[in-house]
Design an enzyme around this catalytic site. Structure first.
Site, PDB file in Angstrom:
ATOM      1  N   LYS A 253      11.081 -10.656  -6.104  1.00 42.08           N
ATOM      2  CA  LYS A 253      10.792 -11.116  -7.469  1.00 42.08           C
ATOM      3  C   LYS A 253      11.840 -10.586  -8.454  1.00 42.08           C
ATOM      4  O   LYS A 253      12.409 -11.351  -9.227  1.00 42.08           O
ATOM      5  CB  LYS A 253       9.391 -10.665  -7.911  1.00 42.08           C
TER       6      LYS A 253
ATOM      7  N   ARG B  38      -1.011  -9.793 -11.854  1.00 42.89           N
ATOM      8  CA  ARG B  38      -1.325  -9.317 -10.504  1.00 42.89           C
ATOM      9  C   ARG B  38      -2.819  -9.298 -10.243  1.00 42.89           C
ATOM     10  O   ARG B  38      -3.224  -8.932  -9.129  1.00 42.89           O
ATOM     11  CB  ARG B  38      -0.760  -7.910 -10.307  1.00 42.89           C
TER      12      ARG B  38
ATOM     13  N   ARG C  43      15.402  -0.261   0.388  1.00 42.14           N
ATOM     14  CA  ARG C  43      15.608   0.019  -1.034  1.00 42.14           C
ATOM     15  C   ARG C  43      15.306   1.490  -1.330  1.00 42.14           C
ATOM     16  O   ARG C  43      15.947   2.108  -2.177  1.00 42.14           O
ATOM     17  CB  ARG C  43      14.700  -0.896  -1.875  1.00 42.14           C
TER      18      ARG C  43
ATOM     19  N   ARG D 254      12.693   5.560  -5.986  1.00 40.56           N
ATOM     20  CA  ARG D 254      11.288   5.247  -6.292  1.00 40.56           C
ATOM     21  C   ARG D 254      10.378   5.887  -5.261  1.00 40.56           C
ATOM     22  O   ARG D 254      10.503   5.630  -4.071  1.00 40.56           O
ATOM     23  CB  ARG D 254      11.086   3.727  -6.306  1.00 40.56           C
TER      24      ARG D 254
ATOM     25  N   ARG E 128       0.330  -0.802  -0.839  1.00 43.11           N
ATOM     26  CA  ARG E 128       0.751  -1.784  -1.860  1.00 43.11           C
ATOM     27  C   ARG E 128       0.510  -3.206  -1.355  1.00 43.11           C
ATOM     28  O   ARG E 128       0.057  -4.075  -2.108  1.00 43.11           O
ATOM     29  CB  ARG E 128       2.248  -1.588  -2.188  1.00 43.11           C
TER      30      ARG E 128
HETATM   31  P1  B4P Z   1      12.711  -6.800  -5.204  1.00 41.08           P
HETATM   32  O1  B4P Z   1      13.288  -8.025  -5.796  1.00 41.08           O
HETATM   33  O2  B4P Z   1      13.036  -5.525  -5.892  1.00 41.08           O
HETATM   34  O3  B4P Z   1      11.126  -6.852  -5.010  1.00 41.08           O
HETATM   35  P2  B4P Z   1       9.943  -7.038  -6.042  1.00 41.08           P
HETATM   36  O4  B4P Z   1       9.100  -8.084  -5.398  1.00 41.08           O
HETATM   37  O5  B4P Z   1      10.411  -7.293  -7.428  1.00 41.08           O
HETATM   38  O6  B4P Z   1       9.328  -5.576  -6.109  1.00 41.08           O
HETATM   39  P3  B4P Z   1       7.985  -4.803  -6.204  1.00 41.08           P
HETATM   40  O7  B4P Z   1       6.797  -5.701  -6.142  1.00 41.08           O
HETATM   41  O8  B4P Z   1       8.138  -3.783  -5.128  1.00 41.08           O
HETATM   42  O9  B4P Z   1       7.978  -3.964  -7.539  1.00 41.08           O
HETATM   43  P4  B4P Z   1       7.288  -3.927  -8.977  1.00 41.08           P
HETATM   44  O10 B4P Z   1       8.274  -3.188  -9.785  1.00 41.08           O
HETATM   45  O11 B4P Z   1       6.880  -5.274  -9.459  1.00 41.08           O
HETATM   46  O12 B4P Z   1      13.189  -6.770  -3.697  1.00 41.08           O
HETATM   47  C1  B4P Z   1      12.891  -5.701  -2.822  1.00 41.08           C
HETATM   48  C2  B4P Z   1      14.107  -5.365  -1.968  1.00 41.08           C
HETATM   49  O13 B4P Z   1      14.460  -6.464  -1.136  1.00 41.08           O
HETATM   50  C3  B4P Z   1      15.360  -5.034  -2.789  1.00 41.08           C
HETATM   51  O14 B4P Z   1      15.974  -3.922  -2.240  1.00 41.08           O
HETATM   52  C4  B4P Z   1      16.254  -6.277  -2.644  1.00 41.08           C
HETATM   53  O15 B4P Z   1      17.616  -5.950  -2.661  1.00 41.08           O
HETATM   54  C5  B4P Z   1      15.844  -6.807  -1.291  1.00 41.08           C
HETATM   55  N1  B4P Z   1      15.928  -8.254  -1.212  1.00 41.08           N
HETATM   56  C6  B4P Z   1      15.591  -9.153  -2.190  1.00 41.08           C
HETATM   57  N2  B4P Z   1      15.787 -10.423  -1.772  1.00 41.08           N
HETATM   58  C7  B4P Z   1      16.233 -10.336  -0.461  1.00 41.08           C
HETATM   59  C8  B4P Z   1      16.607 -11.303   0.533  1.00 41.08           C
HETATM   60  N3  B4P Z   1      16.562 -12.617   0.287  1.00 41.08           N
HETATM   61  N4  B4P Z   1      17.003 -10.847   1.736  1.00 41.08           N
HETATM   62  C9  B4P Z   1      17.053  -9.509   2.008  1.00 41.08           C
HETATM   63  N5  B4P Z   1      16.731  -8.537   1.097  1.00 41.08           N
HETATM   64  C10 B4P Z   1      16.321  -8.947  -0.115  1.00 41.08           C
HETATM   65  O16 B4P Z   1       5.935  -3.063  -8.825  1.00 41.08           O
HETATM   66  C11 B4P Z   1       5.896  -1.681  -8.540  1.00 41.08           C
HETATM   67  C12 B4P Z   1       4.511  -1.067  -8.848  1.00 41.08           C
HETATM   68  O17 B4P Z   1       4.231  -1.129 -10.274  1.00 41.08           O
HETATM   69  C13 B4P Z   1       3.284  -1.759  -8.233  1.00 41.08           C
HETATM   70  O18 B4P Z   1       3.036  -1.312  -6.907  1.00 41.08           O
HETATM   71  C14 B4P Z   1       2.156  -1.321  -9.219  1.00 41.08           C
HETATM   72  O19 B4P Z   1       1.686  -0.019  -8.974  1.00 41.08           O
HETATM   73  C15 B4P Z   1       2.845  -1.330 -10.563  1.00 41.08           C
HETATM   74  N6  B4P Z   1       2.678  -2.616 -11.291  1.00 41.08           N
HETATM   75  C16 B4P Z   1       3.696  -3.464 -11.634  1.00 41.08           C
HETATM   76  N7  B4P Z   1       3.215  -4.557 -12.283  1.00 41.08           N
HETATM   77  C17 B4P Z   1       1.850  -4.399 -12.326  1.00 41.08           C
HETATM   78  C18 B4P Z   1       0.792  -5.199 -12.838  1.00 41.08           C
HETATM   79  N8  B4P Z   1       1.018  -6.394 -13.411  1.00 41.08           N
HETATM   80  N9  B4P Z   1      -0.488  -4.749 -12.724  1.00 41.08           N
HETATM   81  C19 B4P Z   1      -0.749  -3.557 -12.152  1.00 41.08           C
HETATM   82  N10 B4P Z   1       0.207  -2.753 -11.633  1.00 41.08           N
HETATM   83  C20 B4P Z   1       1.506  -3.157 -11.714  1.00 41.08           C
END
Ligand code: B4P
Length: 199
Positions: A14, A91, A130, A136, A148
């Site tokens: 995302k 979420r 990552r 993190r 998670r």
């Molecule tokens: P990202 O792109 O970083 O993944 P994400 O889905 O955005 O991250 P996430 O859900 O973990 O984090 P968030 O901050 O929202 O990609 C992950 C990895 O994969 C990276 O290293 C990237 O380089 C790699 N990658 C990406 N695309 C790829 C591909 N095509 N091929 C190979 N590798 C690839 O949430 C963190 C925490 O915050 C949650 O657990 C929760 O506690 C809290 N939180 C956030 N929003 C919330 C909400 N709305 N409500 C309640 N809690 C919340």
């Protein structure tokens, strides 16, 4: 406005794709994860409260997250943006409802929900990778990552149904190169924005 939601499990890409979409469509990028991590880095009370939940792989309480987003539409307009990309929000069903109400009050709505589909093994491998550089605490431990994903399955996945019922959900294959996935997302947004208009 074009208001996009990037939806999907932790590590589905995302944040990665939001960076590209915001630049391409001139959108305000709102990542609740980034906002929460900024609160933690700033040592605020909100950050302290959120950290406990995040370190355990749990979702932060709805009222905390919803409270951070009040001024989003005004911010997008004042910065001359075409709309907003919500990354990691909503979420829970309560967050989805709150977002609908917030947008409705401002005379706009969700344009589409882009759901990245990635299997669990791939998610775990990406997050652990990552974790080697992100600093993190929620990226390093397999148990926390598992928690998670479990939180996602029980609390977040049902939100997809909420949007499916409104015919707003578009599923996108989230395994492949970052550019291939971005192309698929762009096509989806273009097909929606060509028959969507509000202010
Ligand atoms: P990202 O792109 O970083 O993944 P994400 O889905 O955005 O991250 P996430 O859900 O973990 O984090 P968030 O901050 O929202 O990609 C992950 C990895 O994969 C990276 O290293 C990237 O380089 C790699 N990658 C990406 N695309 C790829 C591909 N095509 N091929 C190979 N590798 C690839 O949430 C963190 C925490 O915050 C949650 O657990 C929760 O506690 C809290 N939180 C956030 N929003 C919330 C909400 N709305 N409500 C309640 N809690 C919340």
């Amino acid at each position: 406005m074009i208001n996009l939601i990037l939806f999907g499990p932790p590590g589905s890409g995302k944040g990665t794709q939001a960076e590209k979409l915001k630049a391409h469509f001139n959108l305000l990028h709102i990542s609740t994860g980034d906002l929460l991590r900024a609160e933690i880095a700033g040592g605020t009370q909100l950050g302290l409260a959120a950290k406990q939940f995040m370190d355990e792989g749990k979702l932060v309480p709805d009222e905390v997250v919803i409270g951070m987003l009040g001024g989003a539409v005004e911010e997008a307009k004042s910065k001359g943006k075409q709309g907003i990309i919500f990354d990691g929000f909503p979420r829970t069903s309560a967050q989805a409802q709150a977002l609908d109400n917030m947008l409705l009050e401002k005379g706009t709505s969700v344009s589409c929900v882009l759901s990245l589909v990635v299997d669990e093994e791939e998610l775990t491998q990406r997050i652990l990778k990552r974790g080697l550089t992100s600093g993190r605490s929620d990226d390093n431990d397999v148990e926390t990552i598992r928690k998670r994903v479990q939180e996602y399955r029980t609390k977040t996945e049902p939100v997809a149904g909420y949007y499916k019922n409104q015919d707003l959900l578009i599923e996108i294959e989230g395994v492949g190169t970052i550019d291939t996935i971005f192309d698929a997302l762009m096509q989806a947004v273009n097909s929606v924005s060509s028959n969507h208009s509000d202010n």
